[in-house]
Write a protein that holds these residues in place. Sequence first.
Motif, PDB file in Angstrom:
ATOM      1  N   LYS A 100       0.844  -1.190   0.000  1.00 52.67           N
ATOM      2  CA  LYS A 100       0.000   0.000   0.000  1.00 52.67           C
ATOM      3  C   LYS A 100       0.880   1.241   0.000  1.00 52.67           C
ATOM      4  N   THR A 101       0.472   2.247  -0.741  1.00 53.74           N
ATOM      5  CA  THR A 101       1.145   3.544  -0.671  1.00 53.74           C
ATOM      6  C   THR A 101       0.408   4.364   0.376  1.00 53.74           C
ATOM      7  N   HIS A 102       0.957   4.355   1.593  1.00 51.88           N
ATOM      8  CA  HIS A 102       0.317   4.965   2.750  1.00 51.88           C
ATOM      9  C   HIS A 102       0.890   6.345   3.047  1.00 51.88           C
ATOM     10  N   ALA A 103       2.008   6.696   2.387  1.00 54.42           N
ATOM     11  CA  ALA A 103       2.633   7.998   2.595  1.00 54.42           C
ATOM     12  C   ALA A 103       1.699   9.115   2.144  1.00 54.42           C
ATOM     13  N   LYS A 104       1.750  10.246   2.863  1.00 54.84           N
ATOM     14  CA  LYS A 104       0.917  11.403   2.521  1.00 54.84           C
ATOM     15  C   LYS A 104       1.830  12.537   2.063  1.00 54.84           C
ATOM     16  N   VAL A 105       1.977  12.674   0.756  1.00 56.09           N
ATOM     17  CA  VAL A 105       2.950  13.616   0.200  1.00 56.09           C
ATOM     18  C   VAL A 105       2.342  14.341  -0.995  1.00 56.09           C
ATOM     19  N   ALA A 106       2.601  15.646  -1.066  1.00 56.45           N
ATOM     20  CA  ALA A 106       2.269  16.430  -2.258  1.00 56.45           C
ATOM     21  C   ALA A 106       3.463  17.302  -2.586  1.00 56.45           C
ATOM     22  N   MET A 107       3.798  17.412  -3.855  1.00 55.46           N
ATOM     23  CA  MET A 107       4.886  18.313  -4.263  1.00 55.46           C
ATOM     24  C   MET A 107       4.425  19.163  -5.441  1.00 55.46           C
ATOM     25  N   GLY A 131       2.360  14.844   5.296  1.00 52.34           N
ATOM     26  CA  GLY A 131       1.335  14.751   6.333  1.00 52.34           C
ATOM     27  C   GLY A 131       1.420  13.464   7.115  1.00 52.34           C
ATOM     28  N   THR A 132       0.940  13.523   8.359  1.00 50.10           N
ATOM     29  CA  THR A 132       0.788  12.301   9.154  1.00 50.10           C
ATOM     30  C   THR A 132      -0.621  11.744   9.021  1.00 50.10           C
ATOM     31  N   GLY A 133      -1.504  12.509   8.363  1.00 53.72           N
ATOM     32  CA  GLY A 133      -2.886  12.071   8.171  1.00 53.72           C
ATOM     33  C   GLY A 133      -3.259  12.101   6.711  1.00 53.72           C
ATOM     34  N   ASN A 134      -4.507  11.776   6.413  1.00 49.35           N
ATOM     35  CA  ASN A 134      -4.968  11.666   5.040  1.00 49.35           C
ATOM     36  C   ASN A 134      -5.422  13.016   4.487  1.00 49.35           C
ATOM     37  N   TYR A 135      -5.545  13.081   3.150  1.00 48.88           N
ATOM     38  CA  TYR A 135      -6.094  14.275   2.509  1.00 48.88           C
ATOM     39  C   TYR A 135      -7.625  14.174   2.562  1.00 48.88           C
ATOM     40  N   HIS A 136      -8.134  14.196   3.768  1.00 47.47           N
ATOM     41  CA  HIS A 136      -9.550  13.921   4.024  1.00 47.47           C
ATOM     42  C   HIS A 136     -10.110  15.059   4.874  1.00 47.47           C
ATOM     43  N   PRO A 137     -10.912  15.951   4.289  1.00 46.78           N
ATOM     44  CA  PRO A 137     -11.365  17.151   5.013  1.00 46.78           C
ATOM     45  C   PRO A 137     -12.247  16.866   6.217  1.00 46.78           C
ATOM     46  N   VAL A 138     -12.946  15.723   6.238  1.00 50.72           N
ATOM     47  CA  VAL A 138     -13.844  15.425   7.354  1.00 50.72           C
ATOM     48  C   VAL A 138     -13.061  14.889   8.542  1.00 50.72           C
ATOM     49  N   THR A 139     -12.217  13.878   8.319  1.00 50.02           N
ATOM     50  CA  THR A 139     -11.437  13.335   9.433  1.00 50.02           C
ATOM     51  C   THR A 139     -10.458  14.363   9.974  1.00 50.02           C
ATOM     52  N   ALA A 140     -10.044  15.315   9.134  1.00 48.40           N
ATOM     53  CA  ALA A 140      -9.124  16.362   9.597  1.00 48.40           C
ATOM     54  C   ALA A 140      -9.761  17.269  10.643  1.00 48.40           C
ATOM     55  N   MET A 141     -11.078  17.167  10.823  1.00 53.75           N
ATOM     56  CA  MET A 141     -11.760  17.969  11.846  1.00 53.75           C
ATOM     57  C   MET A 141     -11.716  17.298  13.213  1.00 53.75           C
ATOM     58  N   TYR A 184      -9.276  14.274  13.751  1.00 49.13           N
ATOM     59  CA  TYR A 184      -8.005  13.573  13.932  1.00 49.13           C
ATOM     60  C   TYR A 184      -6.898  14.588  14.195  1.00 49.13           C
ATOM     61  N   THR A 185      -6.074  14.334  15.220  1.00 45.82           N
ATOM     62  CA  THR A 185      -4.933  15.222  15.449  1.00 45.82           C
ATOM     63  C   THR A 185      -3.791  14.752  14.553  1.00 45.82           C
ATOM     64  N   ASP A 186      -3.403  15.607  13.626  1.00 50.61           N
ATOM     65  CA  ASP A 186      -2.352  15.279  12.657  1.00 50.61           C
ATOM     66  C   ASP A 186      -1.493  16.502  12.397  1.00 50.61           C
ATOM     67  N   LEU A 187      -0.354  16.261  11.757  1.00 50.98           N
ATOM     68  CA  LEU A 187       0.560  17.330  11.402  1.00 50.98           C
ATOM     69  C   LEU A 187       0.685  17.435   9.890  1.00 50.98           C
ATOM     70  N   SER A 188       0.633  18.669   9.381  1.00 52.88           N
ATOM     71  CA  SER A 188       0.906  18.953   7.978  1.00 52.88           C
ATOM     72  C   SER A 188       2.166  19.811   7.915  1.00 52.88           C
ATOM     73  N   PHE A 189       3.211  19.283   7.309  1.00 59.56           N
ATOM     74  CA  PHE A 189       4.505  19.967   7.255  1.00 59.56           C
ATOM     75  C   PHE A 189       4.719  20.504   5.848  1.00 59.56           C
ATOM     76  N   PHE A 190       4.860  21.836   5.745  1.00 60.55           N
ATOM     77  CA  PHE A 190       5.120  22.490   4.463  1.00 60.55           C
ATOM     78  C   PHE A 190       6.572  22.979   4.428  1.00 60.55           C
ATOM     79  N   THR A 191       7.238  22.732   3.327  1.00 66.04           N
ATOM     80  CA  THR A 191       8.639  23.138   3.222  1.00 66.04           C
ATOM     81  C   THR A 191       9.017  23.398   1.773  1.00 66.04           C
ATOM     82  N   ALA A 192       9.992  24.293   1.601  1.00 67.19           N
ATOM     83  CA  ALA A 192      10.609  24.508   0.291  1.00 67.19           C
ATOM     84  C   ALA A 192      12.087  24.128   0.357  1.00 67.19           C
TER      85      ALA A 192
END
Length: 718
Positions: A440-447, A463-473, A475-483
């Motif tokens: 399974k590709t379980h990693a949460k990555v966007a570039m 991300g530590t969580g899914n690209y899911h707007p409902v569960t994001a309300m 679930y405690t997760d982290l979204s890390f943005f970087t350049a």
Amino acid sequence: MSSEPITNDNDASTGADGTLYFNRELSWLAFNERVLAEAENERYPLLERLRFLSISGSNLDEFMMIRVAGLEGQVQRGIDVPSIDGLSPSQQLAAIRSKLAELAERQQVIWRNLNPLLGAQGIHIAGDERVDESAYGWLREYFLEEIMPVITPQALDPAHPFPFISNEGMGLLFNLTREADKAKIMEMILIPPAMPRYVRVPGPEAVYISMASLICRFADHLFPGFKIKGSGLFRVLRDSDIEIEEEAEDLVRTFRSAIQRRRRGKVIQLEIEEDFDKRAEQVLLEQLGIGDAMVIKSDGVIGFDGLSEIVDGEDRPDLKFESYSPRYPERIREHDGDCFAAIREKDIVIHHPYESFEVVVDFIRQAAMDPDVVAIKQTLYRAGNQSAVINALIAAAEAGKSVTAVVELKARFDEEQNLMWASKLERAGVQVIYGFVDWKTHAKVAMVVRREEEGYRTYCHFGTGNYHPVTAMTYTDLSFFTADPRLGRDAARLFNFVTGYVEPRHTELLSIAPLNLREELYERIDFEIAKAKRGEPAAIWMKCNQITNRAMIDRLYAASQAGVSVDLVVRGICCLKPGIPGVSDNIRVKSIIGRFLEHGRIYAFANGKAMPSTKAMVYIASADLMGRNLDRRVETLIQIKNKTVHDQVLKQVLLANMLDTEQSWELHADGSYTRVEAAGEPFNCHQYFMTNPSLSGRGGALEAGAVPELALRKGAAG
């Protein structure tokens, strides 16, 4: 159903002492006991307690459909691989069934306690005594106009074969006698899943009647000329695991077929009413071919998951948690909403649900609209029913950008939804990749690759969580943005690995499972062991959802034996036993169960300084410490280098979890959990995050003093 041993977290060696580990399945049931305990928590509003009872029902359903079904499959196939604690599949099933019976009874006890409390607040559930003459008239009209045209009585006789009852299907059996000739007839009514489980009667007070009760109440309209001798409500759970052969030629077609098979899987559990008509019960058991399935008789609620309809439907803020609106990070507001400008200035971590998931959506939306963006690549594990992220990717493709989406078809219970999204993305011109057949590709990555004055720059979201707007309300997760160019290069290598099977020769700040993630964690643990042996500060802090892998547990045992201080926050399954003399004396394990579902994974190592320090090695990840995550999934482990983000993840998020006393349970060597008692003033980490902005997202408009600094002192924020 897969024939692979479902408890496949054992190492190759088989000589380990099973007394050093907890059973995975029983540990999960202990987790659901903690969920049930929240339904008894008098500090919570009443409808939230009902919600926890509903969640426990949904959890146990999935456990039966997947875990118990898998064990039964092993027994049938003669597979006798022991679990991490040395139990055979049949021994595990016996222990599980005993515990499940206890949990089922406890659910009913809690329900019987909650029901009168709800009644005192004007919410009456299945309360026939509250139905007056006018309400009776409304219910009769509702039944005749809204229900009767939808349901279909089916006679059970040689001319009418026993109908198929799908997974999670609910139905009623009626034992009838025809008045004309006294013939005995059995009739079944399957309750369509689209129908509500509970119907609210109009009026000043909230009166709910279950759909089953409503059908029984007006059954005489369905069976004119018959005398109803008895009836009964039942519910069926089936084996819902999906097995995909590695040699599958067409993955999409294979999954569509497998989803259909899941609905017809072997019966795993049958729930029936305690006063179920005896003749009807005999027919049901014979026709379903119950075999070894678990049969639960109940004198209360059947299908606790349905109670969520009442919680969600009641507009009673006085009986729910105080409403909370996630913050939008000031850092991005200060850049007039320009995500790229904010990220280009400095890395940022978004802490969901305290900070809005809309930031993630805006990142993709902005990329779709920005004429300087040339390419977007993204993994999609779970995206939800109404995903703004999907729509943004479609808009980007329609705008002529190069868009690649890795859609994971093996996301359990989201397979059908993901197939639909994949088709929609492909029609818009997105290059859709399904990844590996056996991983399974379980990693949460966007570039996002953007053309700028200095050349091309890559912006990443991990991300530590899914690209899911409902569960994001919730679930405690982290979204890390970087350049950071290093992580940009690593993300490109990751996508090449998933889309083209090009295994990266090296990465800079990113570790990838199943290639080198396990090894990176081993290296950090071994470094702490070496430090402890030299008498230097050595500590490991970890926050994850599950720990089941024996090799990883043994590594942590070795750390404890070397004198490393190990603190673990494990929400769910934990096969590691803390506090065993000479083995895990230096390991402490706690679980946090509260308003939000702890979901983020953080791994931190002291690195020669007392924790928490700026020198600590800090990682966020998509992976738990399970064999499947480490060896059979594509996962990411990201080292955090930026100072502000490092401090937020370690000294704010992770430390607050360590300090929490109001929602924490401590795990003991005998497998029991007890609520943590505050030594001083109680501390609630969820409340802390709701009332304090994050460090990396607060922006210049908020002074540093606006965020109380946490101190490693139980229950203290100084």
